[in-house]
Design a protein around this motif. Structure first.
Motif, short mmCIF file in Angstrom:
data_model
loop_
_atom_site.label_atom_id
_atom_site.label_comp_id
_atom_site.label_asym_id
_atom_site.label_seq_id
_atom_site.Cartn_x
_atom_site.Cartn_y
_atom_site.Cartn_z
N GLU A 6 0.00 5.28 9.76
CA GLU A 6 0.42 5.06 8.38
C GLU A 6 1.76 4.32 8.34
N GLY A 8 4.68 2.54 5.08
CA GLY A 8 4.93 2.28 3.67
C GLY A 8 5.65 3.38 2.92
N SER A 21 0.01 2.21 3.61
CA SER A 21 -1.03 1.53 4.38
C SER A 21 -1.41 2.38 5.58
N CYS A 22 -2.65 2.26 6.00
CA CYS A 22 -3.13 2.98 7.17
C CYS A 22 -3.97 2.02 8.00
N MET A 78 -8.24 -1.41 7.31
CA MET A 78 -7.04 -0.93 6.63
C MET A 78 -7.41 -0.08 5.42
N TYR A 80 -5.52 1.79 1.98
CA TYR A 80 -4.31 1.70 1.17
C TYR A 80 -4.27 2.81 0.11
N GLN A 82 -2.09 2.87 -3.42
CA GLN A 82 -1.10 2.35 -4.36
C GLN A 82 -0.66 3.51 -5.25
N CYS A 96 -3.12 9.81 6.49
CA CYS A 96 -4.38 9.10 6.44
C CYS A 96 -5.39 9.89 7.27
#
Length: 126
Positions: A6, A8, A21-22, A78, A80, A82, A96
């Motif tokens: 991970e 971010g 992000s992962c 990937m 994500y 948000q 994640c």
């Protein structure tokens, strides 16, 4: 086993946004399903958002509905998250997770997942 990393996380003021992000590597496959969890020390790991393996169905815990969005980029392995309109109560370590048998609807219990990242800290100041 799938390896997950991970990134971010960080410190943000209430009302702000972050994108987690992962990156997944190893024996990834299209039938894997993925999710984001968060955990406060001493409490059970909580599913924040999850996808089915197709990415066509999602789950969100009530407290983040309308504020968080989970998405996946299978071409680049990937995942994500948000996060908008962040609140101090969103402060946690975010993880994640990957589920090898991704058939069926999104799963929200931590025991359904096989692989985990190391976590990234999200801190929301008031």
């Amino acid at each position: 086993q799938v390896q997950l990393v991970e990134s971010g996380g960080g410190l943000v003021q209430a009302g702000g946004s972050l994108m987690l992000s992962c990156a997944a590597s190893g024996p990834t496959a299209n039938r894997h399903a993925m999710a984001w969890f968060r955990q406060t020390p001493g409490k059970e790991r909580e599913c924040v958002a999850a996808l089915n393996w197709k990415g066509s169905s999602s789950y969100y815990t009530d407290s983040v509905k309308g504020r968080f969005t989970i998405s996946i980029d299978r071409a680049n392995n990937m995942l994500y998250l948000q996060m908008n309109s962040l609140k101090p109560e969103d402060t946690d370590v975010y993880y994640c997770a990957d589920r090898t048998d991704g058939l069926g609807p999104p799963r929200s219990h931590y025991s359904d997942y096989d692989s985990w990242g190391q976590g990234t800290q999200v801190t929301v100041s008031s």
